[in-house]
Enzyme design. Structure first.
Site, PDB file in Angstrom:
ATOM      1  CE1 TYR A 228      15.380  -2.043 -16.389  1.00 41.78           C
ATOM      2  CE2 TYR A 228      15.775   0.301 -16.046  1.00 41.78           C
ATOM      3  CZ  TYR A 228      15.357  -0.926 -15.561  1.00 41.78           C
ATOM      4  OH  TYR A 228      14.914  -1.027 -14.271  1.00 41.78           O
TER       5      TYR A 228
ATOM      6  CG  HIS B 157      25.133  -0.456  -8.257  1.00 42.38           C
ATOM      7  ND1 HIS B 157      25.080  -1.273  -9.366  1.00 42.38           N
ATOM      8  CD2 HIS B 157      23.967   0.223  -8.246  1.00 42.38           C
ATOM      9  CE1 HIS B 157      23.935  -1.094  -9.988  1.00 42.38           C
ATOM     10  NE2 HIS B 157      23.249  -0.190  -9.336  1.00 42.38           N
TER      11      HIS B 157
ATOM     12  CB  THR C 289      -0.963   0.021   1.205  1.00 39.60           C
ATOM     13  OG1 THR C 289      -0.191  -0.072   2.420  1.00 39.60           O
ATOM     14  CG2 THR C 289      -1.933  -1.145   1.144  1.00 39.60           C
TER      15      THR C 289
ATOM     16  CB  SER D  53       4.193   6.051  -2.939  1.00 37.47           C
ATOM     17  OG  SER D  53       5.527   6.033  -2.463  1.00 37.47           O
TER      18      SER D  53
ATOM     19  CB  ILE E 188      12.564  -3.486  -5.475  1.00 32.14           C
ATOM     20  CG1 ILE E 188      11.771  -4.540  -6.275  1.00 32.14           C
ATOM     21  CG2 ILE E 188      12.855  -2.256  -6.321  1.00 32.14           C
ATOM     22  CD1 ILE E 188      12.488  -5.086  -7.484  1.00 32.14           C
ATOM     23  CB  THR E 189      14.416  -2.380  -0.383  1.00 29.42           C
ATOM     24  OG1 THR E 189      13.018  -2.665  -0.281  1.00 29.42           O
ATOM     25  CG2 THR E 189      14.777  -1.270   0.584  1.00 29.42           C
TER      26      THR E 189
ATOM     27  CE  LYS F 263      -2.271   1.422   5.592  1.00 30.82           C
ATOM     28  NZ  LYS F 263      -1.966   2.338   4.484  1.00 30.82           N
TER      29      LYS F 263
ATOM     30  CD  GLU G 197      27.549  -2.277 -11.218  1.00 29.11           C
ATOM     31  OE1 GLU G 197      26.656  -1.505 -11.576  1.00 29.11           O
ATOM     32  OE2 GLU G 197      27.760  -2.565 -10.015  1.00 29.11           O
TER      33      GLU G 197
END
Length: 294
Positions: A159, A247, A17, A19, A96-97, A43, A209
């Protein structure tokens, strides 16, 4: 085929919930991923984006049969979220954090050691099997279903590589963004093995990298066991020693983890190494043609 996720993956969103969780869950749903609910403590019982919200991962798994989780939880709580998902029996966890404390990740990785779970990330764009499922934040529209696997420590370069591949008619089987932190769940080698063992993956793009030995470890394994062409690129060719570049895991600690040193090992191991990311797609196309001709 694909690896890690496919159209049958039942996905829950931890931090549903908030953003970030709301936006990217919406994007995943729009892509066609089977998101079955989400978790936000306190929630539980409510509905968000038309899906049920649960107080815990355990509740969510029992109610939905979820086997995959994507984590959009603030850094201070993210390692706990990873361990909670593993404890509840989730098979694939995508964190993802960004900015999870290293000490927290060391604890979380140790917790996962004896469990049947694959952790992707943290600080990563996620995983996508084009046309089947997307678990993460990557732009789905640049991907096309096909037979090229992508493993990358850099979201942006993932990407770029995917866009080139798609424009050349080379679709992707699965793209895995492993993350750029010092402590991550799945290494370059582990991701390469998954794709090398996938019968429907014909070629692999490996983007690394500076810092650490993950790419050279993978290259040496590919030399001994590889059966498919691998195109390799290492970002950070102009990075000065001892300075972190982007990174947290991208820092040259010695002569063996510079970009030049890694690329030299990769070439010696038979990988198709490119000096510029702009050449990734064209090099893969040529490598596939050479494989088929030979």
């Amino acid at each position: 085929m694909s690896v890690l996720i496919d159209q049958h993956s039942k996905i829950i969103v931890q931090g549903f919930t908030g953003s970030e969780g709301t936006f990217h869950a919406g994007q995943m749903l729009e892509y066609g991923s089977d998101v079955v609910g989400g978790v936000t403590p306190g929630k539980g019982g409510s509905v968000h984006l038309g899906l049920p919200v649960f107080n815990s991962v355990e509740e969510a798994v029992k109610a939905t049969g979820a086997d995959t989780s994507v984590i959009f939880v603030p850094p201070a709580f993210a390692a706990d979220a990873i361990m909670e998902a593993a404890d509840a029996g989730i098979a694939v966890i995508v964190a993802i954090t960004e900015g999870i404390p290293v000490a927290d990740m060391i604890k979380a990785k140790a917790f996962l050691a004896d469990k049947q779970v694959t952790l992707i990330g943290p600080n990563c764009p996620g995983v996508i099997s084009p046309g089947k499922a997307k678990v993460g934040i990557m732009p789905g529209f640049i991907h096309q279903q096909g037979s090229i696997g992508v493993v990358s420590r850099s979201g942006t370069l993932t990407y770029e590589a995917v866009d080139q591949l798609t424009k050349l008619g080379l679709g992707q089987s699965t793209c895995i963004g492993i993350g750029g932190d010092p402590v991550i769940g799945t290494s370059t080698l582990e991701a390469v093995k998954l794709l090398m063992n996938d019968p429907d993956t014909e070629g692999i793009v490996m983007i690394g990298e500076i810092g650490g030995s993950m790419e050279t470890d993978a290259a040496r394994w590919i030399k001994e066991h590889g059966t498919k062409p691998v195109v390799g690129f290492i970002a950070g060719q102009t990075a000065p020693p001892g300075r972190r570049m982007g990174h947290a895991g991208a820092i040259v600690g010695g002569k063996d983890d510079t970009a030049a040193a890694k690329m030299e090992v990769m070439r010696a191991c038979g990988l198709h190494v490119v000096d510029s990311p702009a050449a990734i797609g064209a090099t893969m196309l040529e490598a596939l043609k050479a494989q088929k001709a030979g």
